[in-house]
Design a protein around this motif. Structure first.
Motif, PDB file in Angstrom:
ATOM      1  N   UNK A 198       0.819  -1.214   0.000  1.00  0.00           N
ATOM      2  CA  UNK A 198       0.000   0.000   0.000  1.00  0.00           C
ATOM      3  C   UNK A 198       0.850   1.260   0.000  1.00  0.00           C
ATOM      4  N   UNK A 199       2.150   1.127   0.231  1.00  0.00           N
ATOM      5  CA  UNK A 199       3.001   2.318   0.346  1.00  0.00           C
ATOM      6  C   UNK A 199       4.173   2.329  -0.634  1.00  0.00           C
ATOM      7  N   UNK A 200       4.575   1.142  -1.089  1.00  0.00           N
ATOM      8  CA  UNK A 200       5.790   1.027  -1.899  1.00  0.00           C
ATOM      9  C   UNK A 200       5.418   0.417  -3.242  1.00  0.00           C
ATOM     10  N   UNK A 201       6.010   0.874  -4.325  1.00  0.00           N
ATOM     11  CA  UNK A 201       5.761   0.240  -5.642  1.00  0.00           C
ATOM     12  C   UNK A 201       6.104  -1.257  -5.618  1.00  0.00           C
ATOM     13  N   UNK A 202       5.317  -2.031  -6.387  1.00  0.00           N
ATOM     14  CA  UNK A 202       5.489  -3.487  -6.391  1.00  0.00           C
ATOM     15  C   UNK A 202       6.864  -3.897  -6.900  1.00  0.00           C
ATOM     16  N   UNK A 203       7.411  -3.110  -7.807  1.00  0.00           N
ATOM     17  CA  UNK A 203       8.711  -3.483  -8.371  1.00  0.00           C
ATOM     18  C   UNK A 203       9.805  -3.494  -7.306  1.00  0.00           C
ATOM     19  N   UNK A 204       9.711  -2.608  -6.341  1.00  0.00           N
ATOM     20  CA  UNK A 204      10.712  -2.571  -5.286  1.00  0.00           C
ATOM     21  C   UNK A 204      10.569  -3.735  -4.321  1.00  0.00           C
ATOM     22  N   UNK A 205       9.366  -4.331  -4.277  1.00  0.00           N
ATOM     23  CA  UNK A 205       9.137  -5.445  -3.356  1.00  0.00           C
ATOM     24  C   UNK A 205       9.350  -6.797  -4.015  1.00  0.00           C
ATOM     25  N   UNK A 206       9.664  -6.808  -5.324  1.00  0.00           N
ATOM     26  CA  UNK A 206       9.840  -8.076  -6.004  1.00  0.00           C
ATOM     27  C   UNK A 206       8.567  -8.663  -6.532  1.00  0.00           C
ATOM     28  N   UNK A 207       7.464  -7.915  -6.535  1.00  0.00           N
ATOM     29  CA  UNK A 207       6.171  -8.371  -7.061  1.00  0.00           C
ATOM     30  C   UNK A 207       5.996  -7.746  -8.430  1.00  0.00           C
ATOM     31  N   UNK A 208       5.823  -8.606  -9.478  1.00  0.00           N
ATOM     32  CA  UNK A 208       5.817  -8.108 -10.865  1.00  0.00           C
ATOM     33  C   UNK A 208       4.539  -7.359 -11.173  1.00  0.00           C
ATOM     34  N   UNK A 209       3.405  -8.020 -11.090  1.00  0.00           N
ATOM     35  CA  UNK A 209       2.147  -7.371 -11.459  1.00  0.00           C
ATOM     36  C   UNK A 209       1.011  -8.000 -10.688  1.00  0.00           C
ATOM     37  N   UNK A 210      -0.208  -7.631 -11.089  1.00  0.00           N
ATOM     38  CA  UNK A 210      -1.390  -8.124 -10.394  1.00  0.00           C
ATOM     39  C   UNK A 210      -1.601  -9.603 -10.594  1.00  0.00           C
ATOM     40  N   UNK A 211      -1.168 -10.114 -11.739  1.00  0.00           N
ATOM     41  CA  UNK A 211      -1.439 -11.521 -12.030  1.00  0.00           C
ATOM     42  C   UNK A 211      -0.652 -12.469 -11.174  1.00  0.00           C
ATOM     43  N   UNK A 212       0.381 -11.990 -10.569  1.00  0.00           N
ATOM     44  CA  UNK A 212       1.193 -12.879  -9.740  1.00  0.00           C
ATOM     45  C   UNK A 212       0.659 -13.023  -8.327  1.00  0.00           C
ATOM     46  N   UNK A 213      -0.462 -12.370  -8.025  1.00  0.00           N
ATOM     47  CA  UNK A 213      -0.990 -12.483  -6.661  1.00  0.00           C
ATOM     48  C   UNK A 213      -1.434 -13.893  -6.341  1.00  0.00           C
ATOM     49  N   UNK A 214      -2.089 -14.534  -7.321  1.00  0.00           N
ATOM     50  CA  UNK A 214      -2.550 -15.910  -7.077  1.00  0.00           C
ATOM     51  C   UNK A 214      -1.374 -16.847  -6.858  1.00  0.00           C
ATOM     52  N   UNK A 215      -0.306 -16.643  -7.644  1.00  0.00           N
ATOM     53  CA  UNK A 215       0.879 -17.490  -7.487  1.00  0.00           C
ATOM     54  C   UNK A 215       1.502 -17.296  -6.107  1.00  0.00           C
ATOM     55  N   UNK A 216       1.536 -16.019  -5.695  1.00  0.00           N
ATOM     56  CA  UNK A 216       2.103 -15.743  -4.382  1.00  0.00           C
ATOM     57  C   UNK A 216       1.258 -16.382  -3.281  1.00  0.00           C
ATOM     58  N   UNK A 217      -0.088 -16.323  -3.467  1.00  0.00           N
ATOM     59  CA  UNK A 217      -0.956 -16.925  -2.453  1.00  0.00           C
ATOM     60  C   UNK A 217      -0.780 -18.430  -2.411  1.00  0.00           C
ATOM     61  N   UNK A 218      -0.585 -19.039  -3.607  1.00  0.00           N
ATOM     62  CA  UNK A 218      -0.358 -20.481  -3.634  1.00  0.00           C
ATOM     63  C   UNK A 218       0.945 -20.859  -2.952  1.00  0.00           C
ATOM     64  N   UNK A 219       1.959 -20.060  -3.204  1.00  0.00           N
ATOM     65  CA  UNK A 219       3.229 -20.342  -2.539  1.00  0.00           C
ATOM     66  C   UNK A 219       3.080 -20.193  -1.018  1.00  0.00           C
ATOM     67  N   UNK A 220       2.322 -19.201  -0.610  1.00  0.00           N
ATOM     68  CA  UNK A 220       2.149 -18.987   0.832  1.00  0.00           C
ATOM     69  C   UNK A 220       1.405 -20.150   1.468  1.00  0.00           C
ATOM     70  N   UNK A 221       0.366 -20.656   0.773  1.00  0.00           N
ATOM     71  CA  UNK A 221      -0.374 -21.793   1.320  1.00  0.00           C
ATOM     72  C   UNK A 221       0.501 -23.036   1.375  1.00  0.00           C
TER      73      UNK A 221
END
Length: 1147
Positions: free
Chosen positions: A398-421
């Protein structure tokens, strides 16, 4: 007791009146004899003139007054006037006391009368220069320490000069103009001192001036209110009178003691001077409020600095102590001005310190927001604030651009959630495997009687080294360095130039972290680090976290929040931090023998791990394994580690779903080992506190007492509304209550018998209310007195420390009840004697003698006695009550000397109380002096009672206890007539005399001789006769010794009765009454068949028979003595006749 009337002038006003008369006489003398030359020849010798000037320069005090005035009258002095004026100013500076000041005024007046045109015009400018304030340029050039010393010396030098100048202005030497006083000259001098003083260093000069001259220069008169109420005041009217008096005091309506013609200072000067002083007090009050706020703010900053660094630096501490010293000095001066000007003190804020920082540590067992801990007993968090701190973590997306956090775009959210699970499932499987292994180990684990582990359990050191591969160090243990730094970093400072590159920005960020002690600052630091995210930055952050100073454990919760915030998008930070802490934990396990040196390192390590566990950064299986490693070797430093783990994260592990079962089994095993092994007191206390902090016992919610609306209303009236201005209103409201309702009366009784719940200054108002209610409900006042006396007795019997404040308030209440004539002086003296004798053997305290309820080191009873003396001791200043108080104060000094060495506070309190009630009473220094004085007091009391203490012999000669009890009984007899009714108006004293019908016998002279011989015989023959009741003896003596007039009438009546016969239908009694100094007697005829007449006749006949028998014994004894003397004389005469007389010559 005779009370002073309500309108009596206080002693202070009487003294002021005497000073005014003295000043007026001297003023008249100066005006009448100014310029008059002595008629006799004056001496002009240089030697005497030089000696006079030297004497004047040394001092104008009382020691030189007579000689100086004599020299002024006998020397010429014309050539030395200027030199004498300069020497007089130097001599004035050495006048310290009031007598010295007046001596200087008289000397200067004498010089003024001789040289009004040459001496006075030179003296007044010199005095004005001596009172001038120092130049600002000179003061500003000095250092603070030098300025403070210079101000102190100046105030000490100007204080006597100001007092002498004020007196000179009143006696007509310093004048504003012809026919006017010097009031305006003094006002200007004081105004210059105060206006050119921003540091308020001249404030003591104003206090000194007002103490001595507030009446003549400002027209301020102290309120004329007596301490004790008048005997003419009616119950029920005191409250309204007090309310009216309070309003009059507020409006400045003081009694006018002198007319305007008698005033020494003009009215317009007095009014202007008073307005000036009141305005100055307002400025001082504002400065006091400002300094108070500054001190509170500095204290808050010191508290925050202590939280950040664990200590307060020396310069900050010195600045705070200096500020506190200045504030206390200003507060004392402001209070003095408030008392002298009769103005209220400013309201000082007493709000608690407010800080944005929150402290989430290992030992925080209380709620941070005031929420009752019972509401959150069942949860994993102690309160809502702690839950928000550990669970409400900011999302960096909510405060930092996604590129600085290593998150590419919106489509990778599901992948990240799967990895977290998947990661959570993997972690859950690891925890289940760890739980299965732990259950197997617990099943195989056996605990013998000594508490040692047997069976298949591994050796703790081996398990610690083999638990996780890859973290064991290869070099020797003795050469391993401690992974934490030895000293904390210095406080960061703001750089002068703005950082340019990422490295400089990261350095500045890391420098700010030690000051990030609240949630908003640490969250902002996480956002700032995310903008600088890189592999090198993460390594620097991990290294910085691993080198946290061991003395800054307060930073660890906030650092853990920073790591948890970054760990969601930078997991390598959490993994590396956990690896560093785990390696440090294993190293400390191998260094278990190093206890003291590594104690702070262990505390930091366990605290960091506990906070990261609650942020779910440390895997659960890792912290469980650490707990098991410490439990395997349940001794030494591992006990401290287990206690820290339980306090830090034990509650969280016991109430989390995934760790509840294994951790509860570990805690159960720990309790079993604790019960079987032997630990010292410190270790047992650590384990018990830690266990109950992580697993508090179930308890019911605290029940608040429910009060009825009428109870709340009564408590509100007594505790909140009651003041001097509202006491009349409170009385009317209390009288409107339903006094026939037992519940209301019971509530009122509780409120009036608990003076400790009222403000200490309002206890007198509570007693005043009781006095007013006594008129309408006398039984209520009696019940209050009974309960107060019962509370005092219970306090003496129990002597519990936590009710000491209640006992002080109760004593104050009892004294105020006496002031308002609800109890008599007998109760006060009984209470005083009980305080100094209760619990001691035979009622006599001795040095070093232990007493269960009054030990030699317990000085609280001295405080209670001083409270009563300060409250009502000034009322016992005349008559028998004065003698009673003098006797008690002698015994009280003996009691105080029986104690151990008095603390300074108690010693000052005792001396102040004794000086207030008896300023001239001698103070005993040793116990022997006090004991001699007490024995003399008792002997005097016995002689006054008709019993000679010197006649005691045998075992009764040293019976001091019985003598003290006799004195107490005698005092009770004397105080029976001192009830409140007797104090209000004198009542006739009735003495019932014996019947004149049956009295026949010898004359008065024979009766006196017979009584003397009877007393001698009884004293010599009967030891039991000395123990007769003094009350009976005094009553018989008083009843059988009427005035001479009545005695003559009794003899005449006896003759009439003998002539008329003894048979009569009535028995005559003589009733003796006394009203004031007038004595009267009248006859009362009682039927002879009545019980009183029959008993009186029987008693008289029995007394008559006993008297005749004793008289016969005495006469027979005298006859035998005369016969023996005659027989001896006859035998001597016979022997002289028959034998020759031998005469021996010596030569």
């Amino acid at each position: 007791m005779e009370a002073a009337p309500n309108g009596s002038v206080p002693q202070k006003v009487d003294d002021e009146q005497g000073r005014r008369v003295k000043r007026a006489n001297l003023k008249e003398l100066n005006a009448k004899h100014a310029g008059q030359q002595p008629s006799k020849t004056l001496d002009s010798s240089l030697k005497r003139h030089t000696a006079l000037i030297k004497r004047i320069r040394q001092s104008l005090g009382t020691e030189n007054r007579d000689q100086i005035i004599k020299d002024i009258d006998t020397l010429s002095l014309e050539k030395y006037v200027d030199e004498i004026a300069g020497a007089a100013v130097e001599g004035i500076v050495r006048c310290k006391t009031e007598k010295d000041v007046w001596s200087a005024v008289e000397i200067i007046s004498s010089l003024h009368r001789r040289f009004p045109k040459t001496f006075t015009p030179v003296l007044v400018p010199s005095l004005s220069a001596a009172l001038a304030p120092p130049p600002r340029a000179v003061i500003s050039a000095l250092l603070p320490e030098q300025r403070e010393k210079e101000d102190a010396a100046r105030v000490s030098r100007q204080r006597p000069v100001l007092r002498v100048c004020a007196e000179l202005a009143l006696v007509g030497i310093i004048k504003d103009g012809p026919g006017r006083s010097g009031g305006e000259w003094i006002m200007k001098a004081v105004k210059e001192l105060l206006s050119n003083d921003p540091s308020l260093s001249s404030l003591p000069l104003l206090s000194t001036f007002l103490k001595a001259f507030s009446r003549p220069y400002l027209g301020i008169v102290p309120p004329a209110s007596s301490k004790q109420i008048s005997s003419s005041s009616e119950p029920g009217t005191l409250s309204s009178a007090t309310t009216t008096e309070a309003h009059e005091e507020k409006n400045g309506a003081f009694p006018q003691l002198t007319s305007e013609e008698d005033e020494l200072v003009e009215k317009d000067i007095r009014d202007r001077f008073k307005r000036m002083c009141e305005g100055y007090f307002d400025n001082v009050a504002k400065k006091l409020v400002i300094e108070h706020d500054r001190l509170q703010e500095q204290d808050r900053r010191n508290h925050e600095a202590y939280i950040r660094s664990g200590e307060i630096f020396e310069d900050r501490q010195q600045a705070y102590e200096k500020m506190t010293k200045g504030y206390e000095k200003l507060l004392a001066s402001c209070q003095t001005l408030s008392e002298l000007l009769y103005l209220p003190m400013p309201t000082l804020k007493t709000t608690s310190q407010k800080s944005e920082s929150i402290l989430i540590g290992t030992n925080t067992g209380n709620s941070l927001l005031g929420v009752d801990s019972d509401e959150t007993t069942g949860g994993k968090w102690e309160d809502e604030e702690e839950r928000r701190f550990y669970e409400d973590i900011a999302d960096l997306k909510d405060y930092v651009p996604r590129s600085l956090l290593g998150v590419a775009d919106e489509g990778d959210d599901a992948t990240e959630e799967g990895k977290e699970e998947a990661r959570k499932e993997k972690e859950k499987a690891r925890v289940e495997e760890e739980v299965r292994k732990l259950e197997e180990e617990l099943a195989e684990l056996k605990v013998d009687e000594e508490g040692r582990v047997n069976g298949n359990a591994k050796v703790p050191n081996e398990g610690a080294e083999q638990a996780v591969n890859g973290f064991v160090r290869e070099d020797d243990d003795d050469n391993l360095p401690t992974p934490t730094p030895g000293s904390p970093k210095t406080s960061p400072s703001t750089p002068q130039l703005a950082p340019q590159g990422p490295s400089q920005l990261l350095t500045a960020l890391l420098a700010r972290l030690p000051d990030a002690t609240n949630r908003s600052l640490i969250d902002q630091a996480a956002v700032d680090f995310a903008f600088l995210n890189s592999k090198a930055a993460r390594k620097r952050l991990v290294k910085f976290m691993g080198q946290t100073p061991k003395s800054r454990s307060d930073l660890l919760p906030h650092y853990s929040r920073l790591i948890a915030t970054l760990n969601k998008y930078m997991p390598d930070i959490g993994t590396e931090i956990v690896a560093v802490l785990d390696e440090e934990f294993r190293y400390l396990q191998r260094k278990k023998n190093v206890v003291i040196e590594l104690a702070e390192v262990r505390l930091k390590n366990i605290t960091f791990l506990s906070n990261l566990t609650k942020f779910r950064v440390v895997p659960p299986h890792l912290v469980l394994h650490m707990f098991k490693v410490c439990l395997d070797d349940f001794s030494g430093t591992n006990i401290d580690n287990i206690a820290l783990l339980l306090e830090g994260c034990g509650r969280f592990l016991l109430r989390s779903e995934e760790t509840r079962e294994p951790f509860s089994k570990m805690v159960e095993l720990m309790r079993r080992k604790q019960s079987l092994q032997h630990f010292d007191q410190r270790q047992l206390l650590l384990l018990e506190n830690a266990y109950y902090q992580c697993n508090p016992p179930e308890r019911t919610a605290r029940q608040e007492k429910e009060r009825t609306p009428i109870e709340l209303f009564i408590n509100h009236l007594i505790y909140d509304v009651l003041t001097r201005k509202t006491i009349d209103k409170v009385l009317k409201l209390l009288r409107k209550l339903d006094w026939n309702d037992p519940a209301i009366v019971r509530t009122l009784h509780k409120a009036f018998t608990k003076p400790w719940k009222v403000k200490y200054g309002n206890i007198a108002l509570l007693a005043m209310l009781t006095y007013d209610l006594q008129r309408y409900h006398p039984a209520f006042a009696i019940a209050i007195v009974d309960q107060v006396l019962e509370d005092i007795r219970r306090g003496l019997e129990q002597n519990i420390y936590n009710i000491n404040q209640r006992r002080v308030a109760t004593m104050k209440y009892l004294g105020e009840l006496y002031i308002y004539r609800i109890v008599g002086s007998g109760i006060i003296f009984d209470t005083l004697w009980t305080l100094v004798t209760f619990g001691h053997p035979e009622g006599r305290p001795l040095p070093g003698q232990p007493c269960p309820v009054d030990m030699p080191t317990d000085f609280f009873r001295i405080r209670l006695v001083c409270v009563i003396l300060d409250t009502c001791g000034m009322c016992f200043d005349r008559g028998t009550q004065q003698k009673k108080l003098d006797n008690f104060l002698i015994f009280f000094q003996l009691y105080a000397l029986c104690k151990a060495r008095l603390p300074m506070e108690v010693e000052f309190m005792l001396s102040d109380s004794l000086e207030a009630v008896r300023p001239k009473m001698p103070i005993f220094k040793t116990f022997e002096e006090a004991a001699v004085a007490v024995d003399e007091m008792f002997n005097t009391a016995f002689q006054n009672a008709g019993i000679t203490a010197g006649d005691d012999s045998g075992e009764d000669s040293g019976d001091e206890g019985e003598r003290r009890e006799d004195i107490d009984d005698d005092e009770e007899d004397q105080t029976q007539l001192e009830s409140p009714v007797d104090e209000r108006a004198p009542s006739p004293e009735a003495v019932l005399l014996k019947s004149t019908q049956e009295i026949i016998g010898p004359s008065d002279e024979d009766d006196a001789d017979f009584a003397k011989e009877l007393a001698k015989m009884v004293t010599d023959t009967s030891a039991e006769a000395r123990k007769l009741d003094k009350k009976t003896a005094l009553a018989l003596w008083e009843s059988t010794v009427p005035p001479p007039v009545l005695r003559k009438k009794r003899i005449d009546e006896n003759d009439d009765v003998d002539g008329n016969g003894s048979e009569s239908s009535v028995m005559n009694f003589t009733l003796f009454t006394k009203r004031g100094n007038k004595q009267q007697a009248r006859q009362i005829a009682i039927p002879a068949e009545s019980t009183l007449a029959i008993q009186t006749r029987n008693a008289q006949m029995q007394d008559k028979v006993e008297q005749q028998h004793l008289k016969r014994l005495v006469l027979d004894y005298e006859q035998r003595e005369e016969a023996e003397e005659m027989k001896g004389e006859i035998s001597l005469e016979t022997r002289s006749r028959t034998g020759a007389i031998k005469i021996r010559y010596v030569g």
